[in-house]
Design a protein around this motif. Structure first.
Motif, short mmCIF file in Angstrom:
data_model
loop_
_atom_site.label_atom_id
_atom_site.label_comp_id
_atom_site.label_asym_id
_atom_site.label_seq_id
_atom_site.Cartn_x
_atom_site.Cartn_y
_atom_site.Cartn_z
N ILE A 135 -37.72 28.02 30.80
CA ILE A 135 -38.45 27.69 30.09
C ILE A 135 -38.42 27.69 28.79
N THR A 136 -37.81 27.68 27.77
CA THR A 136 -38.11 28.58 26.27
C THR A 136 -38.61 28.01 25.37
N PHE A 137 -39.59 28.49 24.52
CA PHE A 137 -40.68 28.49 23.45
C PHE A 137 -40.46 28.68 22.08
N ASN A 138 -40.69 27.98 21.00
CA ASN A 138 -40.36 28.37 20.10
C ASN A 138 -41.54 29.98 19.51
N LYS A 139 -42.55 29.58 20.12
CA LYS A 139 -43.80 30.47 20.05
C LYS A 139 -44.22 31.54 21.30
N ASN A 140 -44.56 32.37 21.02
CA ASN A 140 -45.32 33.17 22.70
C ASN A 140 -46.53 32.19 22.90
N VAL A 141 -46.33 32.27 24.49
CA VAL A 141 -47.03 31.36 25.10
C VAL A 141 -48.23 32.25 25.40
N ASP A 142 -49.43 31.04 25.48
CA ASP A 142 -50.88 31.52 26.11
C ASP A 142 -50.51 32.04 27.57
N THR A 143 -50.43 33.14 28.64
CA THR A 143 -51.07 33.35 30.15
C THR A 143 -51.92 32.31 30.38
N SER A 144 -53.32 32.30 29.72
CA SER A 144 -54.04 31.94 30.97
C SER A 144 -54.32 30.24 30.97
N THR B 136 -44.60 34.64 33.12
CA THR B 136 -44.07 34.77 31.85
C THR B 136 -43.87 35.74 31.19
N ASN B 137 -43.13 35.92 30.20
CA ASN B 137 -42.41 36.59 29.81
C ASN B 137 -42.09 36.39 28.02
N LYS B 138 -43.59 36.57 27.47
CA LYS B 138 -43.78 36.70 25.35
C LYS B 138 -43.32 34.89 25.08
N ASN B 139 -42.82 34.25 25.48
CA ASN B 139 -42.11 32.88 24.69
C ASN B 139 -41.73 32.11 25.76
N LYS B 140 -41.14 32.33 27.24
CA LYS B 140 -40.49 32.16 28.19
C LYS B 140 -41.24 32.14 29.29
N ILE B 141 -41.48 30.98 29.97
CA ILE B 141 -41.68 30.62 31.79
C ILE B 141 -40.86 30.87 32.70
N ILE B 142 -40.91 31.36 33.06
CA ILE B 142 -39.97 30.91 34.76
C ILE B 142 -40.83 29.45 35.24
N VAL B 143 -39.34 29.56 35.74
CA VAL B 143 -40.30 28.92 37.40
C VAL B 143 -38.64 29.07 38.48
N HIS B 144 -39.87 30.22 39.43
CA HIS B 144 -39.80 30.35 40.45
C HIS B 144 -39.64 29.17 41.91
#
Length: 476
Positions: free
Chosen positions: A41-50, A71-79
């Motif tokens: 899932i790619t967002f246009n801003k870096n996400v708050d990992t909390s 998470t990786n900056k503006n991405k969330i990976i659902v494994h």
């Protein structure tokens, strides 16, 4: 709080991006997905990992699935789960609007993205099927050898699943069976129990929607060759709901509650532990009509207006109200068969005064503008004076036509049990034996859920195109 302007991309899913705002619909991402698929899932801003707990996966019935989220900056990976997702199962990736960026901006709305895994047999065939679809069938010269081999390139599918004659799997009704053979004409016939029900001749592609359960056969006839495929369909989807307690422990809780009774010689008496267990044990009812106590009472697809109207013929004010019943059931997420069952019972087959219409001139002791009202569900029709209190309640709700009473009354039917986020009682079994909030139960009669099944089954037997979903309790 300002809303985070976001664009979400999962695989090759395309969303419409509008300046200053982003919108997404609850859409089905993909079918036949690998059970080991990871989603990005790619967002246009870096996400708050909390805040990543606001991204999670559930089954279609909202039970959580244990997955790893990174998470990786503006991405969330659902494994995918280590052991993989279940075969042939629908999942939902949920993105709650509480999800935030690093600068504490939130989403404007929550999102749900659906995907369905392939069957076990199909997983190894996914790539093969893609290769088949890309093969070139445009050769204009066909010798006898090619004609004899052409049906080997034939694609026959039910929904998105390739039909395999070696499989004993049952397919759920409501999908289209289709055949495709590029640039080669064939005759397409569908039989149910050896009776021809559909044919399309001289075509290179054809499809037919299966709406009834039973044994089917497809016959494909091409130049100098013929192929037959047999398969079965069912209108029942069986799932198992895991209970995190033993049956004996739940029986003891119900017994200690001191509100489980049964009728003996015309009197209500307290039930013993063994009697409670007899009616609570789901394994006793899987092979008889009482299995309908595990039918999910949320909205189900497949029921036709004409079938409902046929069922309601001769039922007083309810006659001809099939469209309104399905509209109300869908609007408030309640099984139409349960709605019909409830109304037939409460209105005396559509002929009670509340169903026929009562003129109200006074509400709560105060005079009001005279109007005729309708109450199809017996709501607030207390024993003291059912017509008075039921009609006054209908007046307050604005149910001045049978149609309004039918459609809007469904809300009350569903909100206290079936769709309650607190009580989650979406089967007759759960309405009687609620494991979440033990005091919130529809009846104290230990036989109540079994006693309701005959009427419900009789109605569903007259609605053959309905897709039935059962949730069977699985105790530890």
């Amino acid at each position: 709080m300002r809303y985070l302007k976001m664009k979400i991309v999962i695989m090759i899913l395309l969303l419409i991006s509008i300046p200053q705002s982003v919108y997404a619909k609850n859409i089905k991402l993909s079918d036949n997905v690998s059970i080991h698929k990871n989603w990005t899932i790619t967002f246009n801003k870096n996400v708050d990992t909390s805040q990543i707990e606001n991204v999670y996966v559930t089954y279609a019935n909202e039970r959580y699935v244990k997955v790893k989220i990174t998470t990786n900056k503006n991405k969330i990976i659902v494994h995918a789960p280590e052991e993989g997702y279940l075969y042939d199962t629908t999942y939902i990736i949920n993105i709650d609007k509480k999800m935030q960026s690093l600068d504490k901006q939130s989403l404007k709305e929550s999102y749900k993205y659906y995907f369905t895994t392939g069957s076990k047999e199909n997983q190894s065939n996914i790539n093969k099927e893609k290769d088949k679809e890309n093969e070139d069938y445009t050769s204009s010269k066909k010798d006898n050898t090619n004609e004899q081999q052409s049906l080997k390139k034939l694609s026959i599918k039910y929904g998105n699943k390739t039909i395999n004659t070696s499989s004993n799997k049952e397919y759920v009704i409501g999908e289209k069976v289709s055949a495709k053979l590029n640039n080669t004409k064939f005759d397409f016939r569908v039989y149910k129990d050896n009776k021809l029900i559909y044919k399309k001749l001289g075509t290179s592609s054809a499809e037919y929607k299966i709406e009834l359960a039973g044994k089917y056969k497809i016959r494909i006839t091409a130049p100098k060759e013929k192929k037959e495929i047999s398969f079965k369909t069912t209108n029942k989807i069986i799932t198992y709901e895991k209970y995190y307690m033993t049956l004996d422990k739940f029986v003891t809780q119900q017994y200690n509650k001191k509100s489980s009774v049964y009728q003996k010689n015309g009197k209500w008496v307290k039930a013993s532990k063994s009697q409670i267990k007899e009616y609570m044990n789901p394994t006793k009812y899987l092979n008889n009509d009482n299995v309908y106590q595990f039918l999910t009472l949320n909205y189900i697809d497949g029921i036709k207006v004409e079938d409902v109207n046929k069922l309601l013929k001769g039922k007083g004010t309810l006659e001809g109200m099939g469209e309104e019943i399905l509209k109300g059931a869908k609007k408030y997420n309640v099984n139409p068969a349960y709605v019909i069952s409830h109304m037939i019972l409460e209105t005396g087959h559509g002929k009670s005064p509340l169903a026929q219409g009562i003129t109200v001139k006074e509400v709560d002791g105060k005079k009001v503008k005279s109007k005729t009202v309708y109450n199809m569900y017996g709501i607030q029709a207390t024993d003291a004076n059912p017509n008075k209190y039921g009609s006054e309640y209908a007046y307050k709700q604005g149910w001045f036509t049978p149609e309004e009473a039918i459609i809007e009354g469904v809300k009350w039917v569903g909100e206290n049990y079936i769709n309650s986020p607190k009580y989650k009682q979406n089967t007759l079994y759960e309405m009687r034996w609620n494991r979440n909030v033990i005091w919130h139960q529809y009846s104290t009669d230990i036989r109540w859920s079994c006693n309701q099944t005959k009427r419900l089954k009789d109605i569903l037997d007259k609605l053959p195109s309905a897709v039935l979903k059962f949730e069977i309790p699985a105790y530890r």
